[in-house]
Design an enzyme around this catalytic site. Structure first.
Site, PDB file in Angstrom:
ATOM      1  N   GLU A  49       0.794  -1.230   0.000  1.00  0.00           N
ATOM      2  CA  GLU A  49       0.000   0.000   0.000  1.00  0.00           C
ATOM      3  C   GLU A  49       0.829   1.283   0.000  1.00  0.00           C
ATOM      4  OE1 GLU A  49      -3.895  -0.120   2.242  1.00  0.00           O
ATOM      5  OE2 GLU A  49      -3.092  -2.079   2.807  1.00  0.00           O
ATOM      6  N   THR A  54      -0.712   2.164  -8.140  1.00  0.00           N
ATOM      7  CA  THR A  54      -1.387   3.409  -8.516  1.00  0.00           C
ATOM      8  C   THR A  54      -0.532   4.189  -9.507  1.00  0.00           C
ATOM      9  OG1 THR A  54      -2.346   3.466  -6.306  1.00  0.00           O
ATOM     10  CG2 THR A  54      -2.519   5.471  -7.615  1.00  0.00           C
ATOM     11  N   ARG A 183      -8.417   0.061  -4.942  1.00  0.00           N
ATOM     12  CA  ARG A 183      -7.255  -0.728  -4.574  1.00  0.00           C
ATOM     13  C   ARG A 183      -7.463  -2.186  -4.983  1.00  0.00           C
ATOM     14  NH1 ARG A 183      -2.685  -2.184  -2.592  1.00  0.00           N
ATOM     15  NH2 ARG A 183      -2.532  -3.904  -1.115  1.00  0.00           N
ATOM     16  N   ASP A 206       5.846  -3.701 -11.971  1.00  0.00           N
ATOM     17  CA  ASP A 206       5.111  -3.480 -10.726  1.00  0.00           C
ATOM     18  C   ASP A 206       5.063  -4.807  -9.957  1.00  0.00           C
ATOM     19  OD1 ASP A 206       3.440  -2.388  -8.783  1.00  0.00           O
ATOM     20  OD2 ASP A 206       1.620  -2.844  -9.906  1.00  0.00           O
ATOM     21  N   GLN A 210       3.579  -6.809   0.123  1.00  0.00           N
ATOM     22  CA  GLN A 210       3.557  -7.399   1.458  1.00  0.00           C
ATOM     23  C   GLN A 210       4.740  -8.357   1.626  1.00  0.00           C
ATOM     24  OE1 GLN A 210       0.748  -7.236  -0.399  1.00  0.00           O
ATOM     25  NE2 GLN A 210      -0.208  -5.568   0.736  1.00  0.00           N
TER      26      GLN A 210
END
Lengths: 358, 516
Positions: A49, A54, A183, A206, A210
């Site tokens: 995150e 994005t 998301r 990309d 996590q």
């Protein structure tokens, strides 16, 4: 901005929002040396995150990739609505967790349905727009929202609830902004390529952020020509998705340390992007920044520039191996199209210049 | 008549040209839920996931499926053991009531075979659970999935449950009953919905929303589907070459209600136009008959036994040399149906007429028919909801019929599932084109398509000739117009069409469909 780009049938499978991995081998497989090679591989790295995907989506959009298929639009509709439901569920769960009652009886009914049976198709019915909005405005939910640092919630929550009247309709067509705001957790890797002039192509990769996703990064470290590391400015009061007792800033610093000091990257240009500047500025207006950083002067905590300067030092202090003159630091609001475009252009220039220097 | 493709759905001649369409896998969009059920398709997806380094999601899905099956085996073993146990319980209890001797106590090894089976099934389940925890759930596991708090909750449930494992499997003196109870308790904790609560949904969601959209646009998939061919592809994918909403297939559950909505009307236009796999089975003079080569439910067409085989599509197109007004009056008259298609209209009954209401925006009739096609065949039951309307763009009439769940009635008959659309559209001033689409499972006793072909081939010209004959009689060989009064409107077709003309003046559903 606002309306999506729709082009006629595109059977070549190119220029889709949902990018197709361009090469069958994610490692690139290119044996060429960094110099003079026609493809420059840029890795987007960072903890979960932090905004990698994005930025990736923004780069896709300003390279002319639009939403081209009906089918694609339907997939996106489902993702947006799923985000709405997940946010609603997380908020309702939080009220139970934090012992904050939902005040209005009809909102309690809505909450029950959300937890038990509501699915994305139901949101076609415009009556859900009113019900969900009323739930969102419930004093109990708002109180939970104010305490959102205590549980996991997407950054887009407010945006989505404020746009329910569009989303809850059978005529709903996702806009570019909707797509940027939603998301989807990235699993594995994805890449896209575009021309950067001089017969060169930039391959942007990309990845998921996590902990378990990061173990996959190592597989393509070998072929990297530049690293763009993202970290979220607004995570100073948040804990990890994968480990709710662990402070996100600490995790970001740790990941940054591992990546920036990795021997494979000594010679590659490195960009550190402080993302979510927009959210950050809003957040420090109401929350204490210095509470989380003992070394920071409390008197300065409402001054975003001072806060960012402090964060920059914190991160740069982690660098023990990488030559500092090939590190560039910038701030970013990845959800902002113009800002993303400008920052990414700068990043590109920096990388190209560094390549040249070599 | 205009040559504009948009003017009228399809003239008979134009339709025949569309028969040959070459299969191109790029016209299709894979459907997630169908794709992951198919083993071969899953294998290709896994290859793709491996390349994008996210194969653990699919591995988890497959192992979970195995686990689920093992759990089912346990349930079976426990219920057979349980019922056996019950039988024994009465004897054991009565005995132990008298004297609880050591001989009544069973060690695990000497437990009777049903308990042994149960224990064995549980053991297999535990081994699978342990392997899944080690591979996917535990922090740092080789193929650790990325699900956050749900995953951690599974792990802590596992730790608590696994404390019990030595107790369950070690040698001990238990009575058969005690041991069964212990196994039952242990089993509830191993229930996939308990142990892995929420994980499957979360994994499938990630798979569906992150990697699957990339997979469906990847050459790896298109090449694979191209090789596998059209029939296979249609079983797991949707044809999107004419836009997404064109290839709409229905699930049996869609044929339950008594409502006709706009979606169904549009679907009729779609069926008429979209001809992915029509086989021309009849082509003479001005009559064409088509049958779809493949079935229209999702899933493969395995036309064996009594299972739901999927809907087949029949289409016929023919011209009647009479004006639209005469044709419409003729078909609105209930009596005439018994003349031009007596078989299908056997035992026709009008059950109800309903004005438009909250649930259904169209006026509809509820009817039934009970044809017996051949002496050896069981009587069929056709429960139909019907509506009719006039389309201002087509300048013609459309009759939409759908079946509904009428399983309480005529239990002795074989029930029809499906849709039927008929459109009567003027072809100049003196002729009318009739398009009939029957999208149904008529549940014929013969499975071979060739027999169905023959029956259908025979049926279409018979109906067409029958209609011409009736129209000749009614118009006195085209020397006068067909007479009409409302007492003839036994099916309310006329009434419904007029009602909709008033309610939706100048409306064209065809126009709206074109714009979609």
């Amino acid at each position: 901005m606002g309306n999506i780009v729709v082009s006629p049938h595109d059977k070549e499978g190119q220029h889709h929002m949902m990018a197709t991995p361009t090469s069958n081998n994610p490692n690139g497989g290119s044996a060429a040396t960094a110099k003079n090679k026609s493809e420059i591989t840029v890795l987007l790295l960072g903890a979960g995150e932090s905004g990698k995907s994005t930025l990736f989506k923004q780069v896709q959009f300003f390279h002319g990739v639009g939403i081209t298929h009906d089918q694609e639009r339907i997939e996106l509709i489902e993702i947006v609505r799923l985000n709405v439901l997940e946010n609603a569920k997380n908020l309702v769960a939080a009220t139970q967790h934090l012992n904050i009652p939902i005040e209005q009886p009809e909102n309690r009914e809505t909450a029950k349905l959300i937890i038990n049976s509501l699915n994305t198709n139901d949101l076609e019915d415009p009556s859900w727009s009113k019900r969900l909005y009323s739930l969102w405005k419930d004093a109990g939910i708002q109180k939970a929202y104010e305490n959102r640092e205590k549980f996991q919630l997407y950054d887009s929550t407010e945006y989505l609830f404020e746009n329910l009247d569009r989303i809850c309709s059978d005529k709903y067509v996702p806009t570019v902004v909707d797509v940027i705001r939603t998301r989807t957790k990235t699993i594995g890797i994805t890449d896209m390529k575009f021309d950067v002039g001089d017969g060169k192509q930039l391959r942007l990769v990309d990845v998921g952020g996590q902990r378990n996703e990061r173990r996959k990064w190592i597989h393509f470290f070998n072929t990297v020509d530049a690293v763009v590391f993202l970290t979220s400015l607004s995570e100073f009061d948040l804990n990890l998705y994968e480990d709710n007792g662990y402070w996100r800033v600490k995790e970001s610093l740790r990941v940054f340390n591992e990546v920036v000091n990795n021997a494979l990257f000594y010679k590659v240009p490195f960009v550190l992007l402080f993302n979510k500047r927009d959210l950050f500025e809003k957040k420090i207006a109401t929350k204490s920044f210095s509470k989380y950083f003992s070394g920071f002067n409390e008197a300065e905590e409402k001054n975003p520039v001072a806060c960012i300067e402090y964060m920059t030092k914190l991160f740069l202090n982690e660098i023990t191996e990488h030559p500092l003159d090939t590190v560039s630091v910038k701030t970013l609001s990845a959800i902002d199209h113009d800002n993303s475009k400008q920052v990414f252009e700068e990043v590109k220039q920096f990388i190209m210049t560094q390549q040249h220097r070599e | 008549m205009s040559n504009d493709d948009n003017d009228v759905p399809m003239t008979p001649r134009r339709a025949s040209r569309q028969v040959q369409t070459k299969f191109n896998s790029r016209d299709y969009a894979l459907v997630f839920e169908e794709a992951i059920k198919d083993k071969d398709c899953r294998a290709i997806f896994k290859r793709f996931l491996k390349k994008s380094r996210s194969e653990e999601l699919m591995q988890f899905y497959e192992e979970y499926t195995k686990y689920d099956e093992l759990f089912l085996e346990c349930l079976n073993a426990s219920s057979s053991g349980g019922s056996g146990g019950k039988g024994r319980r009465s004897t054991t209890t009565s005995k132990s009531d008298e004297d609880d001797t050591v001989s009544n106590r069973l060690s695990v090894n000497s437990a009777d075979s049903s308990t042994k089976l149960f224990r064995k099934a549980i053991q297999k389940l535990w081994i699978q659970a342990q392997s899944m925890i080690g591979r996917f759930i535990q922090q740092g596991a080789e193929h650790e999935i990325n699900i956050g708090s749900l995953q951690r909750m599974t792990f802590s449930r596992w730790q608590i449950l696994d404390d019990l494992t030595p107790v369950v499997f070690q040698e001990a003196n238990w009575t058969d009953n005690e041991y069964q109870t212990l196994l039952n308790v242990y089993q509830t904790k191993l229930d996939p919905n308990v142990l892995f609560e929420g994980l499957l949904i979360a994994v499938l969601q990630d798979l569906k929303h992150d990697q699957f959209p990339r997979f469906v646009r990847n050459d790896l998939l298109f090449d694979y589907l191209q090789k596998k061919g059209e029939v296979y592809t249609r079983a797991i994918a949707i044809n999107v070459s004419h836009g997404f909403n064109v290839d709409v297939r229905f699930q049996p559950s869609d044929l339950q209600s008594k409502v006709i909505d706009e979606k169904m009307i549009f679907f009729g236009f779609t069926l008429l136009q979209d001809t992915p796999d029509w086989e021309l089975i009849l082509d003479k003079d001005d009559i064409q008959g088509y049958m779809s080569k493949t079935s229209y439910f999702f899933g493969k067409d395995t036309s064996v036994g009594k299972e739901k085989k999927g809907l087949r599509l029949h289409k016929s197109v023919y011209t009647l040399p009479f004006c639209i007004e005469d044709v419409w009056k003729m078909v609105c008259n209930q009596e005439n149906h018994l003349k031009f298609d007596p078989k299908a209209n056997e035992e026709f009954k009008l059950r109800d007429f309903r004005e438009p209401n909250q649930d259904c925006e169209f006026a509809v009739t509820e009817t039934e028919m009970g044809p017996k096609f051949m002496p050896i065949m069981k009587r069929r039951h056709f429960p139909f909801i019907t509506t009719t309307f006039y389309d201002s763009r087509l300048k013609g009439y459309v009759v939409v019929c759908r079946s509904f769940n009428d399983s309480d009635n005529h239990t002795d008959r074989i029930h029809y599932d499906g849709f039927a659309y008929t459109m009567y559209i003027p072809n100049g001033d003196k002729a009318t084109n009739v398009f009939m689409i029957d999208y149904s499972d008529i549940k014929m006793p013969f499975k071979a398509a060739i027999l169905e072909n023959t029956a259908y081939k025979f049926h279409i010209p018979t109906v067409q000739k029958g209609m011409v004959k009736v129209l000749n009689e009614l118009t006195n060989n085209s020397t006068k117009n067909v007479e009409w009064n409302e007492s003839m409107d036994g099916r309310h077709w006329w009434k419904m069409a007029e009602l909709h003309k008033n309610r939706y003046p100048n409306k064209s559903w065809y126009d709206e469909w074109l714009k979609k």
